[in-house]
Write a protein that holds these residues in place. Structure first.
Motif, PDB file in Angstrom:
ATOM      1  N   GLY A  91     -45.987  -7.696 -38.365  1.00 40.21           N
ATOM      2  CA  GLY A  91     -45.896  -6.682 -39.406  1.00 40.21           C
ATOM      3  C   GLY A  91     -44.784  -5.701 -39.106  1.00 40.21           C
ATOM      4  N   HIS A  92     -45.038  -4.414 -39.369  1.00 37.85           N
ATOM      5  CA  HIS A  92     -44.064  -3.363 -39.121  1.00 37.85           C
ATOM      6  C   HIS A  92     -44.744  -2.181 -38.446  1.00 37.85           C
ATOM      7  N   LEU A  93     -44.014  -1.509 -37.574  1.00 28.99           N
ATOM      8  CA  LEU A  93     -44.387  -0.197 -37.080  1.00 28.99           C
ATOM      9  C   LEU A  93     -43.580   0.822 -37.884  1.00 28.99           C
ATOM     10  N   LEU A  94     -44.244   1.790 -38.445  1.00 31.28           N
ATOM     11  CA  LEU A  94     -43.610   2.794 -39.287  1.00 31.28           C
ATOM     12  C   LEU A  94     -43.633   4.141 -38.566  1.00 31.28           C
ATOM     13  N   GLY A  95     -42.511   4.825 -38.582  1.00 29.51           N
ATOM     14  CA  GLY A  95     -42.478   6.138 -37.972  1.00 29.51           C
ATOM     15  C   GLY A  95     -41.311   6.957 -38.467  1.00 29.51           C
ATOM     16  N   LEU A  96     -41.318   8.230 -38.127  1.00 32.83           N
ATOM     17  CA  LEU A  96     -40.179   9.107 -38.388  1.00 32.83           C
ATOM     18  C   LEU A  96     -39.218   9.006 -37.211  1.00 32.83           C
ATOM     19  N   PHE A  97     -37.982   8.638 -37.488  1.00 33.09           N
ATOM     20  CA  PHE A  97     -37.005   8.405 -36.434  1.00 33.09           C
ATOM     21  C   PHE A  97     -36.380   9.748 -36.059  1.00 33.09           C
ATOM     22  N   ASP A  98     -37.067  10.478 -35.163  1.00 38.64           N
ATOM     23  CA  ASP A  98     -36.674  11.847 -34.835  1.00 38.64           C
ATOM     24  C   ASP A  98     -35.935  11.978 -33.508  1.00 38.64           C
ATOM     25  N   HIS A  99     -35.950  10.949 -32.673  1.00 39.09           N
ATOM     26  CA  HIS A  99     -35.286  11.021 -31.372  1.00 39.09           C
ATOM     27  C   HIS A  99     -34.552   9.712 -31.105  1.00 39.09           C
ATOM     28  N   PRO A 100     -33.463   9.732 -30.314  1.00 42.48           N
ATOM     29  CA  PRO A 100     -32.680   8.513 -30.079  1.00 42.48           C
ATOM     30  C   PRO A 100     -33.524   7.400 -29.473  1.00 42.48           C
ATOM     31  N   TRP A 101     -33.154   6.191 -29.818  1.00 40.30           N
ATOM     32  CA  TRP A 101     -33.827   4.993 -29.283  1.00 40.30           C
ATOM     33  C   TRP A 101     -32.770   3.939 -29.012  1.00 40.30           C
ATOM     34  N   LEU A 102     -32.662   3.505 -27.761  1.00 40.01           N
ATOM     35  CA  LEU A 102     -31.694   2.485 -27.359  1.00 40.01           C
ATOM     36  C   LEU A 102     -30.258   2.888 -27.697  1.00 40.01           C
ATOM     37  N   GLY A 103     -30.018   4.180 -27.766  1.00 35.58           N
ATOM     38  CA  GLY A 103     -28.691   4.653 -28.123  1.00 35.58           C
ATOM     39  C   GLY A 103     -28.455   4.755 -29.612  1.00 35.58           C
ATOM     40  N   LEU A 161     -26.241 -12.797 -28.076  1.00 37.55           N
ATOM     41  CA  LEU A 161     -24.878 -12.261 -28.089  1.00 37.55           C
ATOM     42  C   LEU A 161     -24.466 -11.745 -26.711  1.00 37.55           C
ATOM     43  N   ASP A 162     -25.399 -11.129 -25.996  1.00 31.89           N
ATOM     44  CA  ASP A 162     -25.096 -10.603 -24.666  1.00 31.89           C
ATOM     45  C   ASP A 162     -24.682 -11.726 -23.716  1.00 31.89           C
ATOM     46  N   LEU A 163     -25.319 -12.885 -23.832  1.00 31.97           N
ATOM     47  CA  LEU A 163     -24.964 -14.026 -22.995  1.00 31.97           C
ATOM     48  C   LEU A 163     -23.538 -14.496 -23.246  1.00 31.97           C
ATOM     49  N   GLN A 164     -23.018 -14.143 -24.423  1.00 31.43           N
ATOM     50  CA  GLN A 164     -21.653 -14.540 -24.770  1.00 31.43           C
ATOM     51  C   GLN A 164     -20.644 -13.411 -24.562  1.00 31.43           C
ATOM     52  N   GLY A 165     -21.096 -12.323 -23.917  1.00 38.94           N
ATOM     53  CA  GLY A 165     -20.191 -11.241 -23.573  1.00 38.94           C
ATOM     54  C   GLY A 165     -20.144 -10.093 -24.547  1.00 38.94           C
ATOM     55  N   LEU A 166     -21.045 -10.079 -25.555  1.00 38.29           N
ATOM     56  CA  LEU A 166     -21.073  -8.984 -26.520  1.00 38.29           C
ATOM     57  C   LEU A 166     -22.368  -8.193 -26.345  1.00 38.29           C
ATOM     58  N   ASP A 167     -22.277  -7.048 -25.673  1.00 38.16           N
ATOM     59  CA  ASP A 167     -23.432  -6.162 -25.487  1.00 38.16           C
ATOM     60  C   ASP A 167     -23.417  -5.150 -26.631  1.00 38.16           C
ATOM     61  N   VAL A 168     -24.148  -5.454 -27.685  1.00 39.83           N
ATOM     62  CA  VAL A 168     -24.131  -4.643 -28.903  1.00 39.83           C
ATOM     63  C   VAL A 168     -24.609  -3.226 -28.633  1.00 39.83           C
ATOM     64  N   LEU A 169     -25.678  -3.084 -27.844  1.00 38.45           N
ATOM     65  CA  LEU A 169     -26.237  -1.758 -27.593  1.00 38.45           C
ATOM     66  C   LEU A 169     -25.303  -0.905 -26.737  1.00 38.45           C
ATOM     67  N   ALA A 170     -24.654  -1.520 -25.751  1.00 32.43           N
ATOM     68  CA  ALA A 170     -23.714  -0.775 -24.919  1.00 32.43           C
ATOM     69  C   ALA A 170     -22.543  -0.277 -25.758  1.00 32.43           C
ATOM     70  N   LEU A 200     -19.850   4.272 -28.634  1.00 26.56           N
ATOM     71  CA  LEU A 200     -19.311   4.834 -29.869  1.00 26.56           C
ATOM     72  C   LEU A 200     -19.974   6.150 -30.240  1.00 26.56           C
ATOM     73  N   THR A 201     -21.264   6.272 -29.923  1.00 28.97           N
ATOM     74  CA  THR A 201     -22.017   7.476 -30.312  1.00 28.97           C
ATOM     75  C   THR A 201     -22.114   8.491 -29.177  1.00 28.97           C
ATOM     76  N   GLY A 202     -21.576   8.143 -27.997  1.00 21.80           N
ATOM     77  CA  GLY A 202     -21.607   9.062 -26.874  1.00 21.80           C
ATOM     78  C   GLY A 202     -22.955   9.211 -26.226  1.00 21.80           C
ATOM     79  N   GLN A 203     -23.849   8.225 -26.409  1.00 20.54           N
ATOM     80  CA  GLN A 203     -25.179   8.260 -25.813  1.00 20.54           C
ATOM     81  C   GLN A 203     -25.250   7.185 -24.738  1.00 20.54           C
ATOM     82  N   GLU A 204     -25.149   7.571 -23.499  1.00 20.49           N
ATOM     83  CA  GLU A 204     -25.076   6.617 -22.402  1.00 20.49           C
ATOM     84  C   GLU A 204     -26.431   6.129 -21.942  1.00 20.49           C
ATOM     85  N   GLU A 205     -27.487   6.863 -22.260  1.00 20.59           N
ATOM     86  CA  GLU A 205     -28.821   6.483 -21.793  1.00 20.59           C
ATOM     87  C   GLU A 205     -29.535   5.655 -22.857  1.00 20.59           C
TER      88      GLU A 205
END
Length: 345
Positions: A97-109, A325-334, A339-344
């Motif tokens: 299904g889905h988890l529904l919430g208010l996106f109020d704080h960063p998640w995975l950058g 994608l990461d196995l092919q050298g593309l780390d999307v989250l990194a 790009l957004t300046g969020q390293e954690e």
């Protein structure tokens, strides 16, 4: 006969306690209450495999609760069964299904939007006695990125939307089901898979990967709905499914190896499976609008099916595309964090 109802109750009690948490309440304590001491957990990239309730809470559930609050669970499918994989009669429970919430704080950058978001999920639990011994949790991270305005990939071939549950609104199998119905569903899924494997062998012989629609029509209704992951999208009817997913998948990925499933089971008109990883393939260029890599890359995949009569009508699919994608050298989250300046995370 295994008591599937007892296994469902174990999982539902776990969900009830987990969903009742708020504020600074101890998530790890809830997991310890409902899981085995050597609890094994599989999550998509970047969480991968974790052992023990404390690690799962710290790695996944605490950040999720902090980012999306208040969190609301909205299940569409719930079933249990004895897995037909392997020699042991393992009992699994699946909820989707889905988890529904208010996106109020960063998640995975991913920067927060302060608006509601839907986190699409499919979760498998292996139940032993009165505890959950093993879990696999798939969530569509790329869908959250799109909802937040940070879609990281080329335009997808299918449709992007919040995926609805079954057309028949009967996917929550809380009550006891006729065993014969579940057997019929899993038998149909097995037959469908056999058709695909046979078609693969023919394609290898003749060098043509554009499978005729008649092969799919053996096991699928003409108006089938295929709800794929963000990055690929959803399609409707056999014809559009082939155009918008199957042909790109078959013609732009090569060296496909099926690695098997961890669990595969059915109940009532529903069936599901997942692998770790189900499939290994090599991108030759074009799939998802991306260039070829020449790299063996694993796809961790979930399929949930609804049977209507003697054919399949709906299929919800999750693929750990971030890992592939990461196995092919593309780390999307990194790249997003850079790009957004969020390293954690």
């Amino acid at each position: 006969m295994t008591d599937l109802q007892a296994a469902k109750r174990v999982v539902l009690d776990y969900y009830a306690d987990l969903d009742a948490l708020s504020g600074d309440q101890d998530i790890a304590a809830v997991l310890r209450k409902h899981t085995a001491e050597d609890y094994s957990w599989r999550g998509m990239h970047p969480w991968h495999e974790q052992v023990g309730a404390d690690a799962v809470a710290e790695t996944f559930w605490v950040p999720v609760q902090e980012a999306f609050s208040p969190l609301q669970r909205r299940p569409d499918v719930f079933l249990a069964g004895e897995s037909v994989v392997g020699d042991t009669a393992d009992v699994w429970v699946c909820q989707m299904g889905h988890l529904l919430g208010l996106f109020d704080h960063p998640w995975l950058g991913i920067p927060p939007t302060r608006k509601m978001v839907f986190v699409r999920y499919s979760e498998f639990h292996r139940v032993e006695g009165e505890q959950i011994a093993e879990t696999a949790l798939f969530v569509d991270v790329i869908s959250v990125m799109r909802q937040a305005g940070h879609y990281p990939l080329p335009p997808q071939t299918g449709s992007s939307h919040i995926h609805p549950g079954p057309r028949t609104h009967d996917g929550l199998l809380y009550e006891t089901q006729d065993a014969a119905e579940g057997e019929a569903t899993i038998e149909l899924v097995e037959r469908m898979v056999a058709d695909l494997l046979e078609a693969n062998e023919i394609a290898n012989e003749i060098g043509e990967d554009r499978m005729p629609s008649s092969v799919l029509a053996n096991c699928w209704h003409d108006d089938m709905i295929w709800s794929g992951p963000e990055g690929i999208g959803a399609t409707y009817t056999i014809d559009r499914y082939q155009q918008q997913h199957q042909y790109p998948f078959r013609t732009n990925l090569t060296g496909k190896r099926f690695n098997g499933h961890i669990a595969r089971f059915g109940e009532g008109n529903y069936a599901c499976f997942f692998g770790w990883a189900n499939l290994t393939n090599i991108a030759t260029g074009g799939f998802m609008g991306l260039p070829g890599s020449g790299v063996d890359a694993d796809m961790r995949v979930v399929d949930v099916y609804r049977r209507d009569g003697d054919k399949l009508a709906e299929n919800w699919v999750f693929i750990d595309l971030l890992h592939w994608l990461d196995l092919q050298g593309l780390d999307v989250l990194a790249r997003l964090r850079q790009l957004t300046g969020q390293e954690e995370l």
